[in-house]
Scaffold this motif. Sequence first.
Motif, PDB file in Angstrom:
ATOM      1  N   TRP A 116       0.842  -1.191   0.000  1.00  0.00           N
ATOM      2  CA  TRP A 116       0.000   0.000   0.000  1.00  0.00           C
ATOM      3  C   TRP A 116       0.881   1.246   0.000  1.00  0.00           C
ATOM      4  O   TRP A 116       1.865   1.321   0.724  1.00  0.00           O
ATOM      5  CB  TRP A 116      -0.901   0.012   1.234  1.00  0.00           C
ATOM      6  CG  TRP A 116      -1.846  -1.141   1.292  1.00  0.00           C
ATOM      7  CD1 TRP A 116      -1.606  -2.378   1.803  1.00  0.00           C
ATOM      8  CD2 TRP A 116      -3.193  -1.173   0.800  1.00  0.00           C
ATOM      9  NE1 TRP A 116      -2.703  -3.187   1.677  1.00  0.00           N
ATOM     10  CE2 TRP A 116      -3.695  -2.476   1.071  1.00  0.00           C
ATOM     11  CE3 TRP A 116      -4.021  -0.254   0.183  1.00  0.00           C
ATOM     12  CZ2 TRP A 116      -4.989  -2.852   0.731  1.00  0.00           C
ATOM     13  CZ3 TRP A 116      -5.305  -0.630  -0.147  1.00  0.00           C
ATOM     14  CH2 TRP A 116      -5.778  -1.912   0.123  1.00  0.00           C
ATOM     15  N   TYR A 117       0.480   2.218  -0.806  1.00  0.00           N
ATOM     16  CA  TYR A 117       1.209   3.477  -0.909  1.00  0.00           C
ATOM     17  C   TYR A 117       0.235   4.641  -0.726  1.00  0.00           C
ATOM     18  O   TYR A 117      -0.921   4.569  -1.140  1.00  0.00           O
ATOM     19  CB  TYR A 117       1.900   3.612  -2.279  1.00  0.00           C
ATOM     20  CG  TYR A 117       3.028   2.628  -2.506  1.00  0.00           C
ATOM     21  CD1 TYR A 117       4.357   3.032  -2.437  1.00  0.00           C
ATOM     22  CD2 TYR A 117       2.767   1.287  -2.791  1.00  0.00           C
ATOM     23  CE1 TYR A 117       5.399   2.133  -2.646  1.00  0.00           C
ATOM     24  CE2 TYR A 117       3.791   0.376  -2.993  1.00  0.00           C
ATOM     25  CZ  TYR A 117       5.111   0.809  -2.924  1.00  0.00           C
ATOM     26  OH  TYR A 117       6.135  -0.077  -3.117  1.00  0.00           O
ATOM     27  N   GLY A 118       0.723   5.704  -0.100  1.00  0.00           N
ATOM     28  CA  GLY A 118      -0.108   6.886   0.107  1.00  0.00           C
ATOM     29  C   GLY A 118       0.609   8.132  -0.374  1.00  0.00           C
ATOM     30  O   GLY A 118       1.762   8.377  -0.009  1.00  0.00           O
ATOM     31  N   TYR A 119      -0.069   8.917  -1.222  1.00  0.00           N
ATOM     32  CA  TYR A 119       0.541  10.107  -1.798  1.00  0.00           C
ATOM     33  C   TYR A 119      -0.277  11.342  -1.420  1.00  0.00           C
ATOM     34  O   TYR A 119      -1.391  11.536  -1.903  1.00  0.00           O
ATOM     35  CB  TYR A 119       0.618   9.977  -3.322  1.00  0.00           C
ATOM     36  CG  TYR A 119       1.415   8.787  -3.788  1.00  0.00           C
ATOM     37  CD1 TYR A 119       2.802   8.840  -3.871  1.00  0.00           C
ATOM     38  CD2 TYR A 119       0.781   7.593  -4.123  1.00  0.00           C
ATOM     39  CE1 TYR A 119       3.538   7.742  -4.289  1.00  0.00           C
ATOM     40  CE2 TYR A 119       1.506   6.488  -4.538  1.00  0.00           C
ATOM     41  CZ  TYR A 119       2.889   6.571  -4.623  1.00  0.00           C
ATOM     42  OH  TYR A 119       3.603   5.484  -5.032  1.00  0.00           O
ATOM     43  N   ASP A 125      -8.979  -6.191   7.216  1.00  0.00           N
ATOM     44  CA  ASP A 125      -9.451  -5.470   6.036  1.00  0.00           C
ATOM     45  C   ASP A 125      -8.634  -4.190   5.906  1.00  0.00           C
ATOM     46  O   ASP A 125      -9.054  -3.132   6.367  1.00  0.00           O
ATOM     47  CB  ASP A 125     -10.941  -5.151   6.171  1.00  0.00           C
ATOM     48  CG  ASP A 125     -11.539  -4.590   4.882  1.00  0.00           C
ATOM     49  OD1 ASP A 125     -10.761  -4.183   4.004  1.00  0.00           O
ATOM     50  OD2 ASP A 125     -12.779  -4.583   4.763  1.00  0.00           O
ATOM     51  N   PRO A 126      -7.443  -4.248   5.275  1.00  0.00           N
ATOM     52  CA  PRO A 126      -6.572  -3.074   5.187  1.00  0.00           C
ATOM     53  C   PRO A 126      -7.244  -1.874   4.520  1.00  0.00           C
ATOM     54  O   PRO A 126      -7.092  -0.748   4.984  1.00  0.00           O
ATOM     55  CB  PRO A 126      -5.382  -3.572   4.358  1.00  0.00           C
ATOM     56  CG  PRO A 126      -5.379  -5.052   4.550  1.00  0.00           C
ATOM     57  CD  PRO A 126      -6.822  -5.439   4.674  1.00  0.00           C
ATOM     58  N   ASN A 162       7.055   6.335   0.343  1.00  0.00           N
ATOM     59  CA  ASN A 162       5.598   6.550   0.384  1.00  0.00           C
ATOM     60  C   ASN A 162       4.801   5.279   0.652  1.00  0.00           C
ATOM     61  O   ASN A 162       3.577   5.267   0.477  1.00  0.00           O
ATOM     62  CB  ASN A 162       5.091   7.200  -0.918  1.00  0.00           C
ATOM     63  CG  ASN A 162       5.601   8.614  -1.081  1.00  0.00           C
ATOM     64  OD1 ASN A 162       5.542   9.414  -0.148  1.00  0.00           O
ATOM     65  ND2 ASN A 162       6.110   8.930  -2.258  1.00  0.00           N
ATOM     66  N   ARG A 163       5.468   4.217   1.087  1.00  0.00           N
ATOM     67  CA  ARG A 163       4.744   3.013   1.464  1.00  0.00           C
ATOM     68  C   ARG A 163       4.102   3.233   2.830  1.00  0.00           C
ATOM     69  O   ARG A 163       4.764   3.652   3.774  1.00  0.00           O
ATOM     70  CB  ARG A 163       5.679   1.813   1.498  1.00  0.00           C
ATOM     71  CG  ARG A 163       6.178   1.405   0.129  1.00  0.00           C
ATOM     72  CD  ARG A 163       7.114   0.216   0.197  1.00  0.00           C
ATOM     73  NE  ARG A 163       8.313   0.529   0.974  1.00  0.00           N
ATOM     74  CZ  ARG A 163       9.343  -0.295   1.106  1.00  0.00           C
ATOM     75  NH1 ARG A 163       9.308  -1.486   0.523  1.00  0.00           N
ATOM     76  NH2 ARG A 163      10.398   0.043   1.815  1.00  0.00           N
ATOM     77  N   LEU A 164       2.809   2.945   2.907  1.00  0.00           N
ATOM     78  CA  LEU A 164       2.068   3.199   4.140  1.00  0.00           C
ATOM     79  C   LEU A 164       2.434   2.185   5.218  1.00  0.00           C
ATOM     80  O   LEU A 164       2.704   1.016   4.941  1.00  0.00           O
ATOM     81  CB  LEU A 164       0.565   3.139   3.884  1.00  0.00           C
ATOM     82  CG  LEU A 164      -0.028   4.325   3.122  1.00  0.00           C
ATOM     83  CD1 LEU A 164      -1.520   4.085   2.889  1.00  0.00           C
ATOM     84  CD2 LEU A 164       0.174   5.632   3.858  1.00  0.00           C
ATOM     85  N   ILE A 165       2.410   2.665   6.453  1.00  0.00           N
ATOM     86  CA  ILE A 165       2.625   1.820   7.620  1.00  0.00           C
ATOM     87  C   ILE A 165       1.385   1.927   8.495  1.00  0.00           C
ATOM     88  O   ILE A 165       0.985   3.020   8.886  1.00  0.00           O
ATOM     89  CB  ILE A 165       3.867   2.268   8.415  1.00  0.00           C
ATOM     90  CG1 ILE A 165       5.118   2.176   7.531  1.00  0.00           C
ATOM     91  CG2 ILE A 165       4.030   1.436   9.670  1.00  0.00           C
ATOM     92  CD1 ILE A 165       6.343   2.808   8.150  1.00  0.00           C
ATOM     93  N   CYS A 166       0.750   0.803   8.739  1.00  0.00           N
ATOM     94  CA  CYS A 166      -0.414   0.773   9.619  1.00  0.00           C
ATOM     95  C   CYS A 166       0.086   0.684  11.051  1.00  0.00           C
ATOM     96  O   CYS A 166       0.685  -0.311  11.452  1.00  0.00           O
ATOM     97  CB  CYS A 166      -1.309  -0.412   9.279  1.00  0.00           C
ATOM     98  SG  CYS A 166      -2.671  -0.631  10.433  1.00  0.00           S
ATOM     99  N   GLN A 186     -11.004   4.451   6.529  1.00  0.00           N
ATOM    100  CA  GLN A 186     -11.544   5.098   7.717  1.00  0.00           C
ATOM    101  C   GLN A 186     -10.642   6.225   8.187  1.00  0.00           C
ATOM    102  O   GLN A 186     -11.113   7.313   8.548  1.00  0.00           O
ATOM    103  CB  GLN A 186     -11.718   4.075   8.844  1.00  0.00           C
ATOM    104  CG  GLN A 186     -12.359   4.654  10.111  1.00  0.00           C
ATOM    105  CD  GLN A 186     -13.760   5.166   9.863  1.00  0.00           C
ATOM    106  OE1 GLN A 186     -14.618   4.419   9.391  1.00  0.00           O
ATOM    107  NE2 GLN A 186     -14.011   6.432  10.159  1.00  0.00           N
ATOM    108  N   GLU A 187      -9.330   5.996   8.174  1.00  0.00           N
ATOM    109  CA  GLU A 187      -8.409   7.026   8.633  1.00  0.00           C
ATOM    110  C   GLU A 187      -8.376   8.203   7.661  1.00  0.00           C
ATOM    111  O   GLU A 187      -8.331   9.362   8.080  1.00  0.00           O
ATOM    112  CB  GLU A 187      -7.005   6.431   8.790  1.00  0.00           C
ATOM    113  CG  GLU A 187      -6.022   7.340   9.506  1.00  0.00           C
ATOM    114  CD  GLU A 187      -6.365   7.545  10.981  1.00  0.00           C
ATOM    115  OE1 GLU A 187      -5.631   8.279  11.649  1.00  0.00           O
ATOM    116  OE2 GLU A 187      -7.378   6.991  11.467  1.00  0.00           O
ATOM    117  N   ILE A 188      -8.432   7.926   6.372  1.00  0.00           N
ATOM    118  CA  ILE A 188      -8.471   8.987   5.364  1.00  0.00           C
ATOM    119  C   ILE A 188      -9.764   9.785   5.510  1.00  0.00           C
ATOM    120  O   ILE A 188      -9.777  11.010   5.430  1.00  0.00           O
ATOM    121  CB  ILE A 188      -8.340   8.390   3.954  1.00  0.00           C
ATOM    122  CG1 ILE A 188      -6.953   7.772   3.781  1.00  0.00           C
ATOM    123  CG2 ILE A 188      -8.584   9.443   2.889  1.00  0.00           C
ATOM    124  CD1 ILE A 188      -6.814   6.912   2.540  1.00  0.00           C
TER     125      ILE A 188
END
Length: 215
Positions: A128-131, A172-173, A149-153, A179-181
Amino acid sequence: MKQDQIVSLNVGGKYYMTSVSTLTTYPDSMIGSMFSGRFPKVRDNQGNYVIDRDGKIFRYILNFLRTAQLCLPERFAEWDLLEAEADFYQIAQLSEAILTAKESRGLYCSNVTFELEQRKHWGGLTEWYGYTDSNIIRSMPKLSRDDDNRLICNLCKVDEESLRAGICKCKDPFKRFFQEISNAGFRYCSSVAENLRKSEEIVVWTFCRGPLYSQ
């Protein structure tokens, strides 16, 4: 506890009186669980149920439970605290109402996008990546990211021996990230999927936040 039972609360030194039915309006929330018998409760010397949270802000929480409407003063300024309390009590409907109220008051001064990218590799590996802006990521306590930019839960980060950045082991990633976004004020805009290589599929979800955006 009976639904029509009247209870008194000591919330951070502020005292309230309400009914069990009001406190359990949203039974899946934290406060709903507290008064449905699923969690032990603490009483003070006067017999009031103790909740060790902000007592002043709780008035808005309680009124929302009573009316399903968020009623705030015109010059209300404690948004961060209100959002933190809504997150603690885990009332998703209240979090949504807060975001709507902020948008209606123009508190998001510019449009911002958040791209959540899911990379599916052969063999079942998913990254998973977040930009988005780094300050926005830092405002999401359940998420962080590495230099690529790899996401860390942060909820499954404890398993560092077998977990690397970009791989979430939650049940359920996508739901966890969404939810956080959403809690940060974003709404779903669009999604696109493509196969860059035979061994990799990429799905990108785009979320938007800002006064010009409407769901």
